[in-house]
Design a protein around this motif. Structure first.
Motif, PDB file in Angstrom:
ATOM      1  N   ALA A  41       0.828  -1.204   0.000  1.00  0.00           N
ATOM      2  CA  ALA A  41       0.000   0.000   0.000  1.00  0.00           C
ATOM      3  C   ALA A  41       0.864   1.256   0.000  1.00  0.00           C
ATOM      4  CB  ALA A  41      -0.918   0.016   1.223  1.00  0.00           C
ATOM      5  N   VAL A  42       0.253   2.361  -0.412  1.00  0.00           N
ATOM      6  CA  VAL A  42       0.848   3.681  -0.217  1.00  0.00           C
ATOM      7  C   VAL A  42       0.298   4.202   1.110  1.00  0.00           C
ATOM      8  CG1 VAL A  42       1.112   6.021  -1.098  1.00  0.00           C
ATOM      9  CG2 VAL A  42       0.956   4.090  -2.688  1.00  0.00           C
ATOM     10  N   LEU A  73      -4.304   8.970  -6.073  1.00  0.00           N
ATOM     11  CA  LEU A  73      -3.736   7.631  -5.974  1.00  0.00           C
ATOM     12  C   LEU A  73      -4.821   6.559  -6.126  1.00  0.00           C
ATOM     13  CD1 LEU A  73      -1.284   8.218  -2.987  1.00  0.00           C
ATOM     14  CD2 LEU A  73      -0.645   7.794  -5.363  1.00  0.00           C
ATOM     15  N   ARG A  74      -5.973   6.793  -5.517  1.00  0.00           N
ATOM     16  CA  ARG A  74      -7.082   5.843  -5.649  1.00  0.00           C
ATOM     17  C   ARG A  74      -7.534   5.743  -7.101  1.00  0.00           C
ATOM     18  NH1 ARG A  74     -12.230   6.636  -6.232  1.00  0.00           N
ATOM     19  NH2 ARG A  74     -12.050   8.857  -5.708  1.00  0.00           N
ATOM     20  N   HIS A 120      -4.134   2.566  -6.904  1.00  0.00           N
ATOM     21  CA  HIS A 120      -3.225   2.190  -5.821  1.00  0.00           C
ATOM     22  C   HIS A 120      -3.993   1.950  -4.527  1.00  0.00           C
ATOM     23  CE1 HIS A 120       0.182   3.106  -8.345  1.00  0.00           C
ATOM     24  NE2 HIS A 120      -0.308   4.308  -8.593  1.00  0.00           N
ATOM     25  N   ARG A 121      -3.528   0.992  -3.751  1.00  0.00           N
ATOM     26  CA  ARG A 121      -4.100   0.750  -2.429  1.00  0.00           C
ATOM     27  C   ARG A 121      -3.537   1.777  -1.452  1.00  0.00           C
ATOM     28  NH1 ARG A 121      -4.026  -4.932   1.082  1.00  0.00           N
ATOM     29  NH2 ARG A 121      -5.528  -4.243   2.672  1.00  0.00           N
ATOM     30  N   ILE A 122      -4.379   2.308  -0.587  1.00  0.00           N
ATOM     31  CA  ILE A 122      -3.974   3.393   0.304  1.00  0.00           C
ATOM     32  C   ILE A 122      -4.364   3.054   1.735  1.00  0.00           C
ATOM     33  CG2 ILE A 122      -4.184   5.867   0.802  1.00  0.00           C
ATOM     34  CD1 ILE A 122      -5.309   6.033  -2.164  1.00  0.00           C
ATOM     35  N   ARG A 167       4.648   0.493  -0.322  1.00  0.00           N
ATOM     36  CA  ARG A 167       5.295   0.910  -1.567  1.00  0.00           C
ATOM     37  C   ARG A 167       5.945   2.277  -1.386  1.00  0.00           C
ATOM     38  NH1 ARG A 167       2.523   0.690  -7.611  1.00  0.00           N
ATOM     39  NH2 ARG A 167       4.425   1.239  -8.775  1.00  0.00           N
ATOM     40  N   LEU A 169       5.416   5.707  -8.730  1.00  0.00           N
ATOM     41  CA  LEU A 169       3.982   5.530  -8.897  1.00  0.00           C
ATOM     42  C   LEU A 169       3.498   6.130 -10.197  1.00  0.00           C
ATOM     43  CD1 LEU A 169       2.779   6.346  -5.269  1.00  0.00           C
ATOM     44  CD2 LEU A 169       3.172   4.119  -6.285  1.00  0.00           C
TER      45      LEU A 169
END
Length: 355
Positions: free
Chosen positions: A183-184, A209-210, A214-216, A262, A348
């Motif tokens: 995840a970030v 990011l979403r 990306h997973r946050i 990440r 990213l």
């Protein structure tokens, strides 16, 4: 990484040790270190703690610090156990809960002056290592205001003939599953408003990011649940994306999350130092204090963003109650661009970046 503990069992980040293997603690000379501050302060002292451990391999090394830092202290591979002590803010504890004979060595890694010297002096150590503070204390090297925190404590020990390398700062994250591998991590909190970038901007970064897939995870320290959930809601994330809030997350869980993340996006606070310590790429946002005093080490893995007016090291109040004007000069686009410049797998790809 020097002197790292095993991943599990006594001496690991999951199990703070009460004494080291080999000679019983009662039979060993004691070395006591005062550093009764937060997580970031502890992690910047890792090179100095490692140097003390190497220089005194037969001593029991005791760290005077808040009890909540016990797991992090043992994760350094240098500390045998913590003597719990704390004071409001960045004040010095008035007393150290000490029993037994005087320590062989006492080391002031907390500050400079009588407030931190006196609690250690009351233990009657055979030797006290500390910065000079005339007229009360004349021994020791001179204090410098414009110096990185890691360098400061290594220079102190070097003056006393103990080699210390400020680059020896890495710790090993616990070998346990991350709650969100890859995840970030976004950490919007800090212990003062002066170092908290606006929630709406953290949310805009999270939303971008979403949108890019990306997973946050939004992390929260004690009392920061409201802030973290506000950022998550604005970013279009579920409440389950938040870790922590009512209390600080357990160190082992937080270290596993950051160590297997990440990348980390964070202000000038403890989680930034944790990312550095476990080697996770980061984008760190600075305002009232220059990165050269508290920032990550040079290199492509960490991007320190700062927009000063001049070369002053402390142009603002790090403990102020409003966001510092230099911090507010950092834009969402700048943070997103910095993420795209991180090295290797941490870089990213983004779509729909905000302004």
């Amino acid at each position: 990484m020097t002197g790292r503990p095993a991943a599990d069992g006594p001496g690991s980040p999951d199990h703070p040790a009460s004494e080291s293997p080999g000679r019983r603690a009662a039979d060993r000379p004691r070395l006591v270190v005062l550093r009764a501050l937060g997580l970031g302060d502890l992690l910047t002292a890792v090179p100095a703690l490692r140097a003390l451990r190497r220089a005194h391999p037969g001593h029991e090394l005791l760290l005077v610090a808040p009890a909540r830092q016990a797991h992090a202290a043992v994760a350094t591979g240098a500390v045998d156990r913590v003597i719990p002590a704390s004071a409001p803010g960045r004040a010095v504890p008035g007393r150290i809960d000490w029993s037994g004979p005087p320590p062989d060595v006492a080391v002031d890694l907390h500050g400079n002056g009588p407030a931190s010297h006196r609690p250690l002096s009351r233990l009657r150590p055979a030797r006290l290592l500390a910065y000079a503070h005339p007229p009360e204390r004349t021994a020791g090297p001179p204090w410098r205001e414009d110096e990185h925190e890691r360098d400061r404590w290594c220079r102190l020990l070097s003056w006393y003939g103990i080699p210390a390398d400020p680059r020896d700062l890495r710790i090993r994250a616990p070998e346990r599953p991350s709650p969100a591998p890859g995840a970030v991590v976004i950490h919007p909190g800090a212990d003062a408003a002066a170092r908290r970038w606006p929630a709406a901007r953290f949310a805009a970064v999270g939303a971008a990011l979403r949108a890019a897939g990306h997973r946050i995870v939004i992390t929260a320290g004690a009392g920061e649940a409201g802030l973290a959930h506000d950022v998550a809601r604005r970013a279009g994330l579920p409440g389950s994306a938040v870790l922590g809030g009512d209390t600080d997350p357990p160190f082992a869980e937080l270290a596993a999350l950051v160590g297997q993340a990440r990348a980390v996006i964070v202000g000038d606070t403890g989680l930034a130092h944790l990312a550095t310590a476990v080697g996770t790429p980061s984008v760190v946002l600075f305002g009232p204090v220059a990165p050269r005093l508290w920032g990550p080490p040079p290199g492509p893995s960490h991007r320190a963003l700062w927009h000063p007016d001049d070369d002053a090291a402390r142009p603002g109040d790090a403990h102020g109650n409003i966001p510092d004007e230099r911090l507010l000069r950092i834009t969402v686009s700048e943070v997103l661009e910095a993420l795209t410049r991180l090295p290797g797998p941490a870089r990213l790809a983004l779509t729909g970046a905000g302004g």
